[in-house]
Design an enzyme around this catalytic site. Structure first.
Site, short mmCIF file in Angstrom:
data_model
loop_
_atom_site.label_atom_id
_atom_site.label_comp_id
_atom_site.label_asym_id
_atom_site.label_seq_id
_atom_site.Cartn_x
_atom_site.Cartn_y
_atom_site.Cartn_z
N LEU A 137 0.87 -1.17 0.00
CA LEU A 137 0.00 0.00 0.00
C LEU A 137 0.91 1.23 0.00
O LEU A 137 2.00 1.20 0.58
CB LEU A 137 -0.90 0.03 1.24
N ASP A 138 0.46 2.29 -0.64
CA ASP A 138 1.23 3.52 -0.61
C ASP A 138 1.38 4.01 0.83
O ASP A 138 0.57 3.70 1.70
CB ASP A 138 0.53 4.61 -1.44
N LYS A 139 2.40 4.83 1.04
CA LYS A 139 2.71 5.34 2.38
C LYS A 139 1.48 5.90 3.09
O LYS A 139 1.23 5.61 4.27
CB LYS A 139 3.79 6.42 2.28
N ARG A 236 -5.60 5.54 -7.76
CA ARG A 236 -5.33 6.97 -7.88
C ARG A 236 -5.23 7.39 -9.35
O ARG A 236 -5.77 8.42 -9.75
CB ARG A 236 -4.05 7.30 -7.12
#
Length: 319
Positions: A137-139, A236
């Site tokens: 997962l992104d930060k 996104r």
């Protein structure tokens, strides 16, 4: 301590004509193709006692012997970082990742990551590539991630991801008002001018995102996204491509959109929301040992709940 792996398999006639690396993947299915190929190159996986090349053709009835050592990855330090563990047994873990936590150490984030926390929680993960992490997962994306605790479990979970049989569902709050749900089928690759970004690109890898509307507000929408593939920044990129970028997205979101006549607090939260409004809410996969389908849910974090409350209050006030 490094752990030894020893196993022997006789090549069946059904694999006659197969390459050594192909047969090894069939006969030693607990281990990834990448790892088996490395063992073939190093001579730790032999054919009738002799080293061979991965592309060597087999005739059947050969004996494949695996005598290898699982070295611990000592590049990364265990760190006592709290983990929100949703599920854990001897084979897998499911964690609920908070915002601000990087998954894997990299330039600019050498420690303080999920990987460092996992190594402290379960030191044996040092023997597993990437400490058992099989997806990211992104930060600043919150929510559910699965982690393998053994090599066989990691191989199985990676295969499920590649076969698109893992179900991953996300909640997002986007700018704009889609009329209805839709499927976005558009390949994603690296942005031609900005290496930090991804983009819909004809030469990219296939990417499919399904989304449906959960709740509409005056200028924003709460949507639920189902991933069919797992490309970097997929939701996104796809939602921005459909002209519904996520609130707070620093790479793909653009300027905040303020509903006409919005109250001060809503304006402030929309302008200052510190991350992309994205949360991995549901995760479903087949347990690598029991074969049971496991499903987990993680409720929305406080910052997204607050955002939705402000948007809802604004819609009700301005009716």
């Amino acid at each position: 301590m490094p752990r030894s792996v020893e196993a022997t398999q006789r090549v069946p006639t059904s694999l006659a004509g197969a390459r050594l690396d192909q047969a090894a993947a069939e006969l030693f299915s607990d281990y990834s193709r990448e790892r088996l190929k490395a063992w073939i190159h190093s001579g730790e996986l032999t054919v009738d006692g002799a080293q061979a090349k991965p592309k060597a053709k087999l005739h059947g009835h050969e004996t494949l012997a695996l005598r290898a050592t699982l070295e611990e990855d000592t590049r990364f330090e265990p760190q006592d970082i709290p983990l929100d563990i949703v599920f854990e047994d001897d084979a897998v873990m499911v964690v609920n990742k908070p915002t601000g936590m990087v998954v894997h150490p990299a330039a600019g984030n050498p420690d303080g990551t999920l990987l460092n926390a996992l190594l402290h929680h379960h030191p044996a993960l040092a023997e597993i590539p990437r400490a058992g992490i099989v997806h990211r997962l992104d930060k600043d994306t919150t929510g559910l991630m699965m982690v393998a605790k053994t090599l066989p479990a990691q191989t199985t979970l990676v295969e499920q991801l590649q076969a698109r049989s893992v179900s991953r569902q996300y909640d997002a709050v986007v700018i704009g008002k889609p009329i209805a749900g839709s499927t976005i089928d558009a390949p994603i690759g690296r942005h031609p001018k900005d290496r930090k970004r991804q983009a819909v690109n004809a030469s990219g890898k296939p990417a499919v995102t399904h989304f449906r509307v959960v709740e509409r507000f005056r200028a924003h929408t709460h949507v639920r996204c189902q991933l069919e593939t797992g490309r970097t920044h997929q939701i996104r990129v796809h939602m921005a491509h459909a002209r519904y970028p996520l609130i707070g997205d620093p790479l793909y979101g653009g300027r905040a959109k303020l509903p006409p006549g919005a109250a001060g607090p809503l304006k402030e939260i929309l302008r200052e929301f510190p991350r992309q409004a994205l949360h991995a809410r549901k995760l479903s996969f087949v347990h690598p040992v029991s074969g049971e389908t496991l499903t987990f849910h993680a409720g929305l974090p406080d910052d997204l709940l607050l955002l939705l409350d402000y948007l809802r209050d604004d819609s009700e006030t301005m009716q």
